[in-house]
Write an enzyme that holds these catalytic residues in place. Structure first.
Site, PDB file in Angstrom:
ATOM      1  N   ASN A  10       0.804  -1.234   0.000  1.00  0.00           N
ATOM      2  CA  ASN A  10       0.000   0.000   0.000  1.00  0.00           C
ATOM      3  C   ASN A  10       0.833   1.279   0.000  1.00  0.00           C
ATOM      4  O   ASN A  10       0.283   2.368  -0.135  1.00  0.00           O
ATOM      5  CB  ASN A  10      -0.985   0.017   1.191  1.00  0.00           C
ATOM      6  CG  ASN A  10      -1.909  -1.176   1.172  1.00  0.00           C
ATOM      7  OD1 ASN A  10      -2.537  -1.441   0.154  1.00  0.00           O
ATOM      8  ND2 ASN A  10      -1.962  -1.930   2.257  1.00  0.00           N
ATOM      9  N   ARG A  17      -3.543   7.718  -0.142  1.00  0.00           N
ATOM     10  CA  ARG A  17      -3.962   6.805   0.908  1.00  0.00           C
ATOM     11  C   ARG A  17      -3.970   7.518   2.263  1.00  0.00           C
ATOM     12  O   ARG A  17      -2.912   7.948   2.726  1.00  0.00           O
ATOM     13  CB  ARG A  17      -2.940   5.663   0.937  1.00  0.00           C
ATOM     14  CG  ARG A  17      -3.094   4.733   2.065  1.00  0.00           C
ATOM     15  CD  ARG A  17      -1.862   3.865   2.230  1.00  0.00           C
ATOM     16  NE  ARG A  17      -2.099   2.935   3.302  1.00  0.00           N
ATOM     17  CZ  ARG A  17      -1.168   2.331   3.991  1.00  0.00           C
ATOM     18  NH1 ARG A  17       0.108   2.534   3.685  1.00  0.00           N
ATOM     19  NH2 ARG A  17      -1.476   1.517   4.966  1.00  0.00           N
ATOM     20  N   TYR A  22      -0.683   9.598   6.411  1.00  0.00           N
ATOM     21  CA  TYR A  22       0.570   9.353   5.680  1.00  0.00           C
ATOM     22  C   TYR A  22       1.053  10.540   4.842  1.00  0.00           C
ATOM     23  O   TYR A  22       2.115  10.462   4.229  1.00  0.00           O
ATOM     24  CB  TYR A  22       0.408   8.113   4.791  1.00  0.00           C
ATOM     25  CG  TYR A  22       0.108   6.865   5.600  1.00  0.00           C
ATOM     26  CD1 TYR A  22       1.035   6.368   6.512  1.00  0.00           C
ATOM     27  CD2 TYR A  22      -1.114   6.209   5.477  1.00  0.00           C
ATOM     28  CE1 TYR A  22       0.766   5.244   7.272  1.00  0.00           C
ATOM     29  CE2 TYR A  22      -1.395   5.067   6.231  1.00  0.00           C
ATOM     30  CZ  TYR A  22      -0.460   4.596   7.127  1.00  0.00           C
ATOM     31  OH  TYR A  22      -0.732   3.490   7.879  1.00  0.00           O
ATOM     32  N   ALA A  76       2.015  -3.064   6.858  1.00  0.00           N
ATOM     33  CA  ALA A  76       1.302  -3.877   7.858  1.00  0.00           C
ATOM     34  C   ALA A  76       2.008  -5.199   8.154  1.00  0.00           C
ATOM     35  O   ALA A  76       1.817  -5.779   9.235  1.00  0.00           O
ATOM     36  CB  ALA A  76      -0.124  -4.132   7.397  1.00  0.00           C
ATOM     37  N   GLU A  97      14.349  -0.361  10.207  1.00  0.00           N
ATOM     38  CA  GLU A  97      12.893  -0.353  10.073  1.00  0.00           C
ATOM     39  C   GLU A  97      12.389   1.083  10.132  1.00  0.00           C
ATOM     40  O   GLU A  97      12.742   1.808  11.063  1.00  0.00           O
ATOM     41  CB  GLU A  97      12.303  -1.166  11.233  1.00  0.00           C
ATOM     42  CG  GLU A  97      10.796  -1.127  11.303  1.00  0.00           C
ATOM     43  CD  GLU A  97      10.256  -1.794  12.582  1.00  0.00           C
ATOM     44  OE1 GLU A  97      11.037  -2.424  13.336  1.00  0.00           O
ATOM     45  OE2 GLU A  97       9.050  -1.662  12.815  1.00  0.00           O
TER      46      GLU A  97
HETATM   47  C1  DQA Z   1       3.276   2.107   8.174  1.00  0.00           C
HETATM   48  C2  DQA Z   1       2.510   1.754   9.463  1.00  0.00           C
HETATM   49  C3  DQA Z   1       1.828   0.415   9.315  1.00  0.00           C
HETATM   50  O1  DQA Z   1       1.094   0.114  10.497  1.00  0.00           O
HETATM   51  C4  DQA Z   1       0.843   0.463   8.154  1.00  0.00           C
HETATM   52  O2  DQA Z   1       0.229  -0.786   7.980  1.00  0.00           O
HETATM   53  C5  DQA Z   1       1.473   0.930   6.899  1.00  0.00           C
HETATM   54  C6  DQA Z   1       2.397   2.064   6.950  1.00  0.00           C
HETATM   55  C7  DQA Z   1       3.886   3.521   8.256  1.00  0.00           C
HETATM   56  O3  DQA Z   1       4.744   3.812   7.433  1.00  0.00           O
HETATM   57  O4  DQA Z   1       3.493   4.323   9.101  1.00  0.00           O
HETATM   58  O5  DQA Z   1       1.182   0.444   5.822  1.00  0.00           O
HETATM   59  O6  DQA Z   1       4.349   1.176   8.024  1.00  0.00           O
END
Ligand code: DQA
Length: 144
Positions: A10, A17, A22, A76, A97
């Site tokens: 995504n 989105r 975001y 996710a 991460e």
């Molecule tokens: C994410 C946070 C995750 O919980 C979410 O599912 C995403 C984006 C973020 O960049 O804040 O897809 O990784």
């Protein structure tokens, strides 16, 4: 130093989105901003994105012998993919991460990262700047 910025499910829809969470910057715009910062740090950066767990795992495997590290937003999958966690442990490359949002300030299920224990560190909550900070971390810890 050669770094892969790998985005999960995504994240190709950035900008459209849930912009309240975001942001309004598109995936391409975010990549361009990261590329510009990488140039200033003299880091070679490549980008990849996959919406599937297997796609991310294949890409992580292919990093061996090619990249010095990976900046990973596993989306996710962060919260439940033991397969991605195992792939990170298997490749024996430093993986940072990242998350655009502060996952610890959101729904309970996002508070857990199953990949965090096998990552070099976690950066969350700074929008696109999270990726830039990850590159800074690689630049400042090179060789450690
Ligand atoms: C994410 C946070 C995750 O919980 C979410 O599912 C995403 C984006 C973020 O960049 O804040 O897809 O990784």
């Amino acid at each position: 130093m050669k770094i892969l910025v790998l985005n999960g499910p995504n994240l190709n829809l950035l900008g459209m989105r849930e912009p309240g969470v975001y942001g309004f910057d598109s995936y391409d715009a975010v990549c361009e901003r990261i590329a510009e910062h990488a140039r200033s740090l003299h880091i070679d950066v490549d980008f990849d994105q996959s919406n599937s767990e297997g796609g991310l795992i294949d890409r992580l495997h292919a990093c061996m012998g090619v990249y010095d590290g990976v900046v990973l937003n596993a989306g996710a999958y962060t919260h439940y993919s033991y397969a991605i966690r195992d792939a990170i442990a298997a490749i024996r490359l430093p993986v940072i991460e990242v998350h655009l949002s502060n996952i610890h300030a959101r729904e309970e299920f996002r508070h857990t990262s199953v990949i965090a224990p096998v990552c070099r560190g976690q950066i969350a909550g700074f929008g696109p700047v999270s990726y830039l900070l990850a590159l800074d971390a690689f630049a400042q810890t090179a060789g450690q």
